[in-house]
Design a protein around this motif. Structure first.
Motif, PDB file in Angstrom:
ATOM      1  N   PRO A 482      96.924  18.248 -23.142  1.00 44.41           N
ATOM      2  CA  PRO A 482      96.968  18.472 -21.693  1.00 44.41           C
ATOM      3  C   PRO A 482      98.358  18.946 -21.255  1.00 44.41           C
ATOM      4  O   PRO A 482      99.382  18.527 -21.805  1.00 44.41           O
ATOM      5  N   LEU A 483      98.369  19.830 -20.263  1.00 44.09           N
ATOM      6  CA  LEU A 483      99.633  20.328 -19.727  1.00 44.09           C
ATOM      7  C   LEU A 483     100.419  19.216 -19.048  1.00 44.09           C
ATOM      8  O   LEU A 483     101.641  19.136 -19.143  1.00 44.09           O
ATOM      9  N   PHE A 484      99.690  18.359 -18.350  1.00 46.17           N
ATOM     10  CA  PHE A 484     100.267  17.177 -17.708  1.00 46.17           C
ATOM     11  C   PHE A 484      99.129  16.178 -17.536  1.00 46.17           C
ATOM     12  O   PHE A 484      97.968  16.481 -17.799  1.00 46.17           O
ATOM     13  N   SER A 485      99.462  14.979 -17.112  1.00 52.47           N
ATOM     14  CA  SER A 485      98.445  13.926 -16.991  1.00 52.47           C
ATOM     15  C   SER A 485      97.793  13.965 -15.608  1.00 52.47           C
ATOM     16  O   SER A 485      98.439  13.687 -14.605  1.00 52.47           O
ATOM     17  N   ARG A 486      96.495  14.303 -15.602  1.00 52.04           N
ATOM     18  CA  ARG A 486      95.752  14.273 -14.342  1.00 52.04           C
ATOM     19  C   ARG A 486      95.279  12.864 -14.011  1.00 52.04           C
ATOM     20  O   ARG A 486      94.883  12.585 -12.881  1.00 52.04           O
ATOM     21  N   ARG A 604      86.077  13.088 -15.294  1.00 55.75           N
ATOM     22  CA  ARG A 604      85.552  13.165 -13.913  1.00 55.75           C
ATOM     23  C   ARG A 604      86.613  12.692 -12.915  1.00 55.75           C
ATOM     24  O   ARG A 604      86.329  12.532 -11.735  1.00 55.75           O
ATOM     25  N   CYS A 605      87.823  12.481 -13.390  1.00 62.17           N
ATOM     26  CA  CYS A 605      88.883  11.896 -12.562  1.00 62.17           C
ATOM     27  C   CYS A 605      89.961  12.955 -12.296  1.00 62.17           C
ATOM     28  O   CYS A 605      90.589  13.440 -13.239  1.00 62.17           O
ATOM     29  N   ASN A 606      90.134  13.334 -11.021  1.00 68.79           N
ATOM     30  CA  ASN A 606      91.156  14.329 -10.656  1.00 68.79           C
ATOM     31  C   ASN A 606      91.036  15.561 -11.547  1.00 68.79           C
ATOM     32  O   ASN A 606      92.004  16.054 -12.117  1.00 68.79           O
ATOM     33  N   ARG A 607      89.840  16.093 -11.654  1.00 70.00           N
ATOM     34  CA  ARG A 607      89.481  17.103 -12.654  1.00 70.00           C
ATOM     35  C   ARG A 607      90.337  18.368 -12.555  1.00 70.00           C
ATOM     36  O   ARG A 607      90.684  18.978 -13.568  1.00 70.00           O
ATOM     37  N   HIS A 608      90.671  18.794 -11.359  1.00 74.74           N
ATOM     38  CA  HIS A 608      91.414  20.043 -11.181  1.00 74.74           C
ATOM     39  C   HIS A 608      92.883  19.813 -10.855  1.00 74.74           C
ATOM     40  O   HIS A 608      93.571  20.737 -10.409  1.00 74.74           O
ATOM     41  N   GLY A 609      93.372  18.583 -11.073  1.00 77.51           N
ATOM     42  CA  GLY A 609      94.782  18.301 -10.844  1.00 77.51           C
ATOM     43  C   GLY A 609      95.187  18.409  -9.392  1.00 77.51           C
ATOM     44  O   GLY A 609      96.297  18.854  -9.078  1.00 77.51           O
ATOM     45  N   GLY A 611      96.685  17.163  -6.381  1.00 79.17           N
ATOM     46  CA  GLY A 611      97.547  16.109  -5.857  1.00 79.17           C
ATOM     47  C   GLY A 611      97.981  15.119  -6.919  1.00 79.17           C
ATOM     48  O   GLY A 611      98.142  15.428  -8.095  1.00 79.17           O
ATOM     49  N   SER A 612      98.128  13.856  -6.482  1.00 78.38           N
ATOM     50  CA  SER A 612      98.644  12.814  -7.365  1.00 78.38           C
ATOM     51  C   SER A 612      97.615  12.444  -8.429  1.00 78.38           C
ATOM     52  O   SER A 612      96.414  12.635  -8.234  1.00 78.38           O
ATOM     53  N   PRO A 613      98.076  11.898  -9.580  1.00 77.45           N
ATOM     54  CA  PRO A 613      97.148  11.549 -10.657  1.00 77.45           C
ATOM     55  C   PRO A 613      96.085  10.547 -10.222  1.00 77.45           C
ATOM     56  O   PRO A 613      96.334   9.674  -9.391  1.00 77.45           O
ATOM     57  N   GLY A 614      94.896  10.700 -10.811  1.00 78.89           N
ATOM     58  CA  GLY A 614      93.830   9.740 -10.562  1.00 78.89           C
ATOM     59  C   GLY A 614      93.918   8.572 -11.525  1.00 78.89           C
ATOM     60  O   GLY A 614      94.755   8.551 -12.436  1.00 78.89           O
ATOM     61  N   ASP A 615      93.037   7.608 -11.326  1.00 78.26           N
ATOM     62  CA  ASP A 615      93.040   6.410 -12.166  1.00 78.26           C
ATOM     63  C   ASP A 615      91.657   6.177 -12.752  1.00 78.26           C
ATOM     64  O   ASP A 615      90.647   6.254 -12.031  1.00 78.26           O
ATOM     65  N   LEU A 616      91.624   5.890 -14.053  1.00 80.05           N
ATOM     66  CA  LEU A 616      90.399   5.409 -14.687  1.00 80.05           C
ATOM     67  C   LEU A 616      90.628   3.951 -15.048  1.00 80.05           C
ATOM     68  O   LEU A 616      91.477   3.635 -15.890  1.00 80.05           O
ATOM     69  N   TYR A 617      89.900   3.067 -14.382  1.00 77.46           N
ATOM     70  CA  TYR A 617      90.024   1.637 -14.636  1.00 77.46           C
ATOM     71  C   TYR A 617      88.952   1.217 -15.636  1.00 77.46           C
ATOM     72  O   TYR A 617      87.752   1.303 -15.365  1.00 77.46           O
ATOM     73  N   LEU A 618      89.402   0.783 -16.782  1.00 76.56           N
ATOM     74  CA  LEU A 618      88.522   0.368 -17.870  1.00 76.56           C
ATOM     75  C   LEU A 618      88.411  -1.157 -17.835  1.00 76.56           C
ATOM     76  O   LEU A 618      89.408  -1.850 -17.657  1.00 76.56           O
ATOM     77  N   PHE A 654      96.992   4.238 -20.984  1.00 77.38           N
ATOM     78  CA  PHE A 654      97.669   5.427 -21.492  1.00 77.38           C
ATOM     79  C   PHE A 654      97.424   6.595 -20.539  1.00 77.38           C
ATOM     80  O   PHE A 654      96.405   6.642 -19.842  1.00 77.38           O
ATOM     81  N   PRO A 655      98.344   7.575 -20.505  1.00 74.72           N
ATOM     82  CA  PRO A 655      98.157   8.779 -19.694  1.00 74.72           C
ATOM     83  C   PRO A 655      97.296   9.790 -20.428  1.00 74.72           C
ATOM     84  O   PRO A 655      97.074   9.688 -21.644  1.00 74.72           O
ATOM     85  N   GLU A 656      96.829  10.806 -19.718  1.00 74.76           N
ATOM     86  CA  GLU A 656      95.989  11.831 -20.332  1.00 74.76           C
ATOM     87  C   GLU A 656      96.689  12.506 -21.509  1.00 74.76           C
ATOM     88  O   GLU A 656      96.034  12.892 -22.492  1.00 74.76           O
ATOM     89  N   THR A 657      97.997  12.649 -21.438  1.00 76.27           N
ATOM     90  CA  THR A 657      98.718  13.340 -22.505  1.00 76.27           C
ATOM     91  C   THR A 657      98.624  12.625 -23.846  1.00 76.27           C
ATOM     92  O   THR A 657      98.908  13.214 -24.892  1.00 76.27           O
TER      93      THR A 657
END
Length: 815
Positions: A482-486, A604-609, A611-618, A654-657
């Motif tokens: 990933p280019l950055f963490s969405r 499905r979280c902040n798919r197109h980047g 604004g600010s990063p989204g959160d996936l709560y596991l 962990f972040p998307e990266t």
């Protein structure tokens, strides 16, 4: 000369068409023979030619000729005919093997081919047979006397035009000669089988056991395909190698240029909606890099992988590569394969919009998507074109693709012709069950070699294709980080229904768009009820496999409209939204699954980047505070244990990266603990004739017995093709559709295509449930496979049939 009711020259192969034209049986036999082989070729081709020449010899029976000449409504049950061709071919095979100058190994190789042809002829309108047993397949069912009513002299004369010697007994001594032939065959059969197995074992030792076995299995299926395709396509007036079902190099080049414009327009639209410029440019860079890599490696490889983070444009990148393959002459059609109809429909629409080319969909609902056409005969041309994948672009499901690789019925082999020189895009392969993956990979790889097709596996979470017991040579078209963490994945610990509902509602008030993804239907429905109590009047949506297809389709469209307008939305669902559905939420709550599903849910979280990063709560979900229901869906204990080791033992946040490293660690450790070699053992057995161990293998693991429940519920916003299909049936309400289905004689009155279209329309109002639940809520009708919902009130507007039945473990897997 013996007297027969119907000389071969007077026999017909099928009923006359609407113009009154007859179809001579002899013409049909000659066509199929030439489609299968050559009388002047190598011994293999001569046997194939002979098999085609005799495959429908049983249609010369007076009983069959009387049957086919009656009006369709007066025919009644069919008359068996395939046995006669198999019996006569076996007699001729024995005589040819005795007459031809063959070495021991050559005879074993030809026995291998000949025995398979015997069984394939015997069941060319039925299931794909096992080629084994101590006696011939007809031994307990048909005697030599059944052949005497056929014009054996006419058949012998037809065979004699191409083969020297008397291969078909005829004349006054035919009955005694045939009896002796079949007594001798019965005694020799087990010896023939043993010599066939000697050839198979020798072939398996020539390389990797599983690779060689998969090649033998594909070879067997292609032999069956030659027979079935020649038989069916001639009856429909289609050519085996028709060019009109392909994409020309110039069409592919034009479509590639159109994709460039489409991608530019898509970027402008997303940029206007606030998507990240850097992300949009990265998507285009990934597409161009994949094209460049394919140009370097396309000539030397047949299996490719494309690993891009979710939302990085895998569909358009894969499509661009496929068109490049066609533009350079490496392929001639595109077959797109997806696990679920929801993904398939979305991708098919995108492919059509991006290329300007027609996309033909092939799944159990697809017969509705084209207007009805006048039907002129049972062997319908348009239906066979789709079933045979003889179209420029086919979009189909894993279930249909697996039927091509692991055919259960002879008809399923027709798709092998469409796969020849095709470019196959296999989307989201991580959805294939771990137990099915090795044998799927082996067969797909072998098929690519045998029919010169190219396979592209496209996903963010690619299972291993190299190393271990089976290694497939493949080329990577990109494995992008990933280019950055969405998004950020965060582990929350344990939650029950009430705790989850409280967390989701609080987050909804704070962040606006929230999705809650549960592992089972029952858990999703219970959480939905609790959330609904706390958010009365707010837009709350529920999705699971217990909604009818029409209801589900409308629900997903409604969610997309709300999200595209940047409005608040709460969605409670099963993992049905995880793969391929283009929806984007600020926050996603995910009940702990296995690692690949975590990454797919995060997509499905902040798919197109924006604004600010989204959160996936596991979170580890405990039903009622005590029961871990994950095992009901994710049954592989190794995958669960490895997931827990990675996510609960240190990488829970962990972040998307870092997602790519997490996925790689998961698959590597799973392979180390379990190679799933047991599933590959069926390949070895199937190569030796025990095909039933592979036939109808399920892409998603063990098939759960289920039954369709018809729900006579009127829907809002019904698609135009469904409205059109109902109008064709002269009905305006689903209950009237059911009344037609159960009315006496209605289904029998429909032709082949009309029946398929009618059943596809029925499926739009159906829900698949486990058999035990079906027995509880369904109303059976004598002589009909489908059940009607006993009480319409059981189907709820918000949750469908998600609350019916006291579900047990494994009932809940129909997500």
């Amino acid at each position: 000369m013996s007297v027969v009711k119907y000389p071969l020259a007077a026999c017909i192969a099928r009923p006359p068409d609407s113009t009154g034209r007859y179809y001579p049986l002899e013409e049909h036999l000659l066509y199929v023979a030439r489609a299968m082989g050559s009388p002047d070729g190598a011994y293999d081709d001569r046997l194939r030619f002979l098999a085609g020449l005799l495959h429908d010899a049983g249609k010369a029976q007076p009983e069959w000729q009387d049957y086919i000449r009656r009006p369709a409504e007066a025919r009644g049950p069919g008359v068996p005919h395939a046995f006669a061709g198999a019996m006569l071919f076996a007699v001729a095979l024995e005589r040819l093997l005795a007459a031809w100058p063959l070495s021991r190994r050559e005879k074993e190789r030809l026995l291998h081919l000949g025995l398979y042809l015997v069984y394939f002829i015997y069941q060319h309108h039925d299931t794909v047979p096992d080629v084994q047993g101590e006696f011939p397949p007809w031994q307990a069912s048909f005697s030599p006397e059944k052949l005497l009513n056929c014009d054996l002299e006419g058949l012998g004369e037809l065979v004699g035009r191409f083969f020297s010697g008397r291969l078909i007994p005829d004349g006054g001594m035919a009955v005694e000669e045939l009896r002796e032939d079949f007594r001798r065959l019965a005694g020799s059969w087990s010896g023939w089988r043993d010599r066939m197995l000697t050839h198979v074992a020798r072939t398996q030792r020539e390389g990797n056991m599983y690779t060689q076995s998969s090649r033998l299995c594909v070879w067997h299926n292609l032999e069956n395909y030659r027979l079935v395709a020649g038989d069916r396509l001639h009856a429909a007036g289609l050519e085996l190698d028709a060019q009109e079902g392909t994409i020309s190099t110039s069409q592919a080049a034009s479509a590639l240029m159109r994709i460039n414009d489409f991608c530019e327009g898509r970027r402008d639209g997303l940029r206007h909606q606030g998507a990240s410029d850097a992300l949009l440019e990265k998507r285009e860079a990934c597409r161009l890099e994949a094209l460049a890599l394919f140009r370097e490696q396309g000539q030397t490889h047949r299996v490719f992988t494309l690993e891009l983070p979710t939302g990085y444009g895998k569909t358009l990148t894969s499509l661009s590569v496929a068109l490049e393959a066609i533009a350079t002459g490496l392929s001639r059609r595109i077959i797109y394969v997806a696990p679920y109809i929801s993904i398939l429909s979305q991708a098919a629409a995108e492919i059509a919009a991006a290329t300007g080319l027609e996309v033909v969909t092939h799944h159990h609902l697809s017969p509705l998507e084209k207007p009805a056409r006048e039907e002129v005969r049972e062997e319908d041309q348009e239906g066979l074109e789709v079933d045979s994948w003889l179209a420029p672009i086919i979009a189909t499901t894993y279930n249909k693709f697996f039927q091509a690789l692991f055919p259960g019925r002879a008809q399923h082999t027709l798709r092998l012709g469409g796969l020849r020189n095709a470019f196959v895009i296999i989307d989201e392969p991580q959805t294939v069950a771990a137990t099915s993956w090795p044998v799927f990979l082996a067969m797909a790889s072998a098929l690519s070699e045998e029919v010169d097709c190219r396979l592209l596996f496209s996903t963010a979470t690619m299972p291993e294709v190299a190393g271990g017991t089976l290694s497939v040579r493949r080329a990577s078209l990109g494995c992008q980080a990933p280019l950055f963490s969405r998004y950020q994945v965060k582990y929350m610990g344990q939650l029950d229904e009430a705790g989850l509902a409280e967390q989701a509602v609080a987050t909804y008030h704070e962040r606006g768009s929230v999705a809650v993804i549960m592992n089972t239907i029952k858990d999703a429905a219970n959480v939905y009820n609790l959330v609904e109590e706390r958010l009365r009047g707010e837009p709350i949506y529920f999705i699971s496999g217990r909604l009818t297809p029409l209801h589900k389709q409308g629900r997903i469209a409604a969610i997309k409209r709300v999200l595209d307008e940047h409005k608040r939305a709460m969605v409670i669902c099963t993992q049905i939204l995880e793969a391929g559905v283009d929806l984007s939420f600020q926050v996603v709550f995910r009940a702990l699954p296995i690692v690949p599903s975590v990454i797919q849910a995060a997509g499905r979280c902040n798919r197109h980047g924006e604004g600010s990063p989204g959160d996936l709560y596991l979170f580890s979900f405990l039903r009622g505070g005590s029961e871990d229901t994950r095992r009901f869906v994710y049954r592989d204990h190794v995958q669960r244990e490895v997931t827990d080791m990675i996510l609960l033992g240190g990488s829970g946040s962990f972040p998307e990266t870092r997602a790519g490293k997490v996925v790689t660690s998961f698959y590597h450790e799973c392979s180390r603990r379990n190679t799933y070699e047991a599933s590959l053992e069926n390949l070895k057995l199937a190569a030796g004739g025990q095909w039933s161990g592979l036939a109808n293998i399920d892409p998603f693991g063990d098939d759960i017995p289920s039954c369709g429940i018809f729900v006579p519920r009127e829907e809002r916003d019904v698609p135009e093709h469904v409205i059109r299909a109902m109008a064709e049936c002269h009905v305006s309400h689903p209950q009237e559709l059911w009344d037609l289905y159960v009315s006496r004689g209605f289904l029998r009155s429909l032709g082949f295509t009309a029946r398929k279209r009618f059943m596809a329309l029925m499926y739009q109002f159906m829900v698949q449930v486990p058999l035990r639940v079906a027995a509880e809520i369904g109303e059976p009708i004598a002589g009909r496979a489908l059940l009607r919902l006993r009480y319409p009130s059981m189907y709820r507007e918000n949750t469908g049939l998600s609350f019916v039945g006291d579900e047990e473990a494994y009932d809940e897997q129909l997500v």
